[in-house]
Design a protein around this motif. Sequence first.
Motif, PDB file in Angstrom:
ATOM      1  N   ASN A   4       0.811  -1.225   0.000  1.00 22.37           N
ATOM      2  CA  ASN A   4       0.000   0.000   0.000  1.00 22.37           C
ATOM      3  C   ASN A   4       0.844   1.276   0.000  1.00 22.37           C
ATOM      4  OD1 ASN A   4      -2.467  -1.420   0.061  1.00 22.37           O
ATOM      5  ND2 ASN A   4      -2.251  -1.699   2.269  1.00 22.37           N
ATOM      6  N   TYR A   5       2.164   1.135   0.018  1.00 20.76           N
ATOM      7  CA  TYR A   5       3.064   2.283   0.029  1.00 20.76           C
ATOM      8  C   TYR A   5       3.959   2.229  -1.199  1.00 20.76           C
ATOM      9  CZ  TYR A   5       1.724   3.017   4.888  1.00 20.76           C
ATOM     10  OH  TYR A   5       1.015   3.257   6.038  1.00 20.76           O
ATOM     11  N   ALA A   6       4.253   3.384  -1.756  1.00 19.75           N
ATOM     12  CA  ALA A   6       5.105   3.464  -2.949  1.00 19.75           C
ATOM     13  C   ALA A   6       6.574   3.619  -2.547  1.00 19.75           C
ATOM     14  CB  ALA A   6       4.681   4.655  -3.806  1.00 19.75           C
ATOM     15  N   PRO A   7       7.477   3.041  -3.354  1.00 16.82           N
ATOM     16  CA  PRO A   7       8.904   3.281  -3.125  1.00 16.82           C
ATOM     17  C   PRO A   7       9.224   4.767  -3.294  1.00 16.82           C
ATOM     18  CG  PRO A   7       8.563   1.466  -4.671  1.00 16.82           C
ATOM     19  CD  PRO A   7       7.233   2.119  -4.461  1.00 16.82           C
ATOM     20  N   ILE A   8      10.271   5.199  -2.622  1.00 15.47           N
ATOM     21  CA  ILE A   8      10.709   6.591  -2.716  1.00 15.47           C
ATOM     22  C   ILE A   8      12.080   6.601  -3.375  1.00 15.47           C
ATOM     23  CG2 ILE A   8      11.357   8.655  -1.416  1.00 15.47           C
ATOM     24  CD1 ILE A   8       9.535   7.548   0.864  1.00 15.47           C
ATOM     25  N   LYS A   9      12.185   7.269  -4.528  1.00 14.43           N
ATOM     26  CA  LYS A   9      13.478   7.424  -5.187  1.00 14.43           C
ATOM     27  C   LYS A   9      14.141   8.665  -4.612  1.00 14.43           C
ATOM     28  CE  LYS A   9      15.909   7.853  -9.523  1.00 14.43           C
ATOM     29  NZ  LYS A   9      15.808   8.049 -10.968  1.00 14.43           N
ATOM     30  N   VAL A  10      15.368   8.494  -4.133  1.00 13.69           N
ATOM     31  CA  VAL A  10      16.115   9.614  -3.583  1.00 13.69           C
ATOM     32  C   VAL A  10      16.806  10.314  -4.738  1.00 13.69           C
ATOM     33  CG1 VAL A  10      17.939  10.320  -2.012  1.00 13.69           C
ATOM     34  CG2 VAL A  10      16.451   8.392  -1.406  1.00 13.69           C
ATOM     35  N   GLY A  11      16.494  11.595  -4.890  1.00 13.60           N
ATOM     36  CA  GLY A  11      17.090  12.375  -5.971  1.00 13.60           C
ATOM     37  C   GLY A  11      18.106  13.369  -5.440  1.00 13.60           C
ATOM     38  N   LYS A  12      18.811  14.009  -6.360  1.00 11.02           N
ATOM     39  CA  LYS A  12      19.837  14.975  -5.964  1.00 11.02           C
ATOM     40  C   LYS A  12      19.236  16.194  -5.277  1.00 11.02           C
ATOM     41  CE  LYS A  12      19.769  17.065 -10.475  1.00 11.02           C
ATOM     42  NZ  LYS A  12      20.387  17.400 -11.680  1.00 11.02           N
ATOM     43  N   ASP A  13      17.957  16.452  -5.467  1.00  9.42           N
ATOM     44  CA  ASP A  13      17.302  17.596  -4.836  1.00  9.42           C
ATOM     45  C   ASP A  13      16.803  17.292  -3.424  1.00  9.42           C
ATOM     46  OD1 ASP A  13      17.748  19.114  -7.113  1.00  9.42           O
ATOM     47  OD2 ASP A  13      15.824  18.540  -8.012  1.00  9.42           O
ATOM     48  N   ASN A  14      16.829  16.032  -3.031  1.00 14.47           N
ATOM     49  CA  ASN A  14      16.384  15.660  -1.690  1.00 14.47           C
ATOM     50  C   ASN A  14      17.478  15.940  -0.664  1.00 14.47           C
ATOM     51  OD1 ASN A  14      14.931  13.105  -3.411  1.00 14.47           O
ATOM     52  ND2 ASN A  14      13.652  14.247  -1.995  1.00 14.47           N
ATOM     53  N   ASP A  15      17.053  16.429   0.506  1.00 15.92           N
ATOM     54  CA  ASP A  15      17.936  16.519   1.659  1.00 15.92           C
ATOM     55  C   ASP A  15      17.892  15.128   2.286  1.00 15.92           C
ATOM     56  OD1 ASP A  15      19.427  17.250   3.855  1.00 15.92           O
ATOM     57  OD2 ASP A  15      17.805  18.360   4.824  1.00 15.92           O
ATOM     58  N   PHE A  16      18.959  14.322   2.111  1.00 16.35           N
ATOM     59  CA  PHE A  16      18.904  12.894   2.437  1.00 16.35           C
ATOM     60  C   PHE A  16      20.128  12.442   3.206  1.00 16.35           C
ATOM     61  CE2 PHE A  16      19.979   8.480   1.281  1.00 16.35           C
ATOM     62  CZ  PHE A  16      18.885   7.839   1.830  1.00 16.35           C
ATOM     63  N   LEU A  17      19.880  11.562   4.186  1.00 10.47           N
ATOM     64  CA  LEU A  17      20.949  10.957   4.967  1.00 10.47           C
ATOM     65  C   LEU A  17      20.467   9.605   5.485  1.00 10.47           C
ATOM     66  CD1 LEU A  17      23.640  11.226   6.701  1.00 10.47           C
ATOM     67  CD2 LEU A  17      22.178  12.203   8.462  1.00 10.47           C
ATOM     68  N   VAL A  18      21.285   8.570   5.304  1.00  9.70           N
ATOM     69  CA  VAL A  18      21.014   7.302   5.991  1.00  9.70           C
ATOM     70  C   VAL A  18      21.499   7.516   7.408  1.00  9.70           C
ATOM     71  CG1 VAL A  18      21.492   4.841   6.143  1.00  9.70           C
ATOM     72  CG2 VAL A  18      21.212   5.906   3.903  1.00  9.70           C
ATOM     73  N   TRP A  19      20.561   7.650   8.342  1.00 10.55           N
ATOM     74  CA  TRP A  19      20.859   8.040   9.718  1.00 10.55           C
ATOM     75  C   TRP A  19      21.411   6.879  10.532  1.00 10.55           C
ATOM     76  CZ3 TRP A  19      19.119   7.536  14.829  1.00 10.55           C
ATOM     77  CH2 TRP A  19      19.468   8.602  15.680  1.00 10.55           C
ATOM     78  N   GLY A  20      20.928   5.670  10.270  1.00 10.47           N
ATOM     79  CA  GLY A  20      21.396   4.496  10.998  1.00 10.47           C
ATOM     80  C   GLY A  20      20.764   3.229  10.455  1.00 10.47           C
ATOM     81  N   ILE A  21      21.339   2.099  10.825  1.00 12.69           N
ATOM     82  CA  ILE A  21      20.865   0.794  10.371  1.00 12.69           C
ATOM     83  C   ILE A  21      20.133   0.095  11.515  1.00 12.69           C
ATOM     84  CG2 ILE A  21      21.570  -1.462   9.455  1.00 12.69           C
ATOM     85  CD1 ILE A  21      22.008   0.916   7.520  1.00 12.69           C
ATOM     86  N   VAL A  22      18.971  -0.453  11.213  1.00 13.65           N
ATOM     87  CA  VAL A  22      18.185  -1.177  12.212  1.00 13.65           C
ATOM     88  C   VAL A  22      18.840  -2.531  12.437  1.00 13.65           C
ATOM     89  CG1 VAL A  22      15.935  -2.198  12.731  1.00 13.65           C
ATOM     90  CG2 VAL A  22      16.068   0.027  11.576  1.00 13.65           C
TER      91      VAL A  22
END
Length: 148
Positions: free
Chosen positions: A123-141
Motif C-alpha cells: 500500500n506504500y510506494a517506493p521513494i526514489k532519492v534524488g539529488k534535490d532531496n535533503d537525504f541521509l542514511v541516519w542508521g541501520i536497524v
Amino acid sequence: MATKLHSSKIIDIYSALTDTELELPVVNSGISAGFPSPALDFVDISIDLNKHLIKHPSATFYGRVKGHSLKNAGIDDGDLLIIDRSLEPQNGKIAVCYIDGEFTAKRIKIKKDEIWLMPENENYAPIKVGKDNDFLVWGIVTHVIKSF
C-alpha cells in the motif's frame, strides 16, 4: 529512562542508555513451540540485553515506529527499533533515513547511482532519492522489540 531526541509523524528517536546492567534468566537450550520442556525447571543462566542487543553503545539509539510501511518485514506500528549509527548502509538493510526534514524507516535499495527507499507493504510506494532531496542514511536497524 531514554531521552527523546526527535519526534515526527513517522518515527520517534530516543537515546540508548547502556550504563546499567540487568541480568535476566534465559533458557539457553531454546524454548519449544510444541510440547513443554522440563528444562524450564533448571534456568540458571542469565543475559544482559544491553550487552546482547547493543554492540556500539555510543552510536546506538531507539526509534518507535509509527505507521505500517514495514509490516511485511514483521515491523509494526509501535515496535521499538534498535538503530546503530556506526554501521555502513548496505543494499537490502532496513535503515532509518532522514529525507526532506522527516525520519522514515525503509529497506534501502542501492543500484548503480540510485538509492531507493523501499516499503515492505504493497500500500506504500517506493521513494526514489534524488539529488534535490535533503537525504541521509541516519542508521541501520539491528533489532526490533515487539509487544504482544
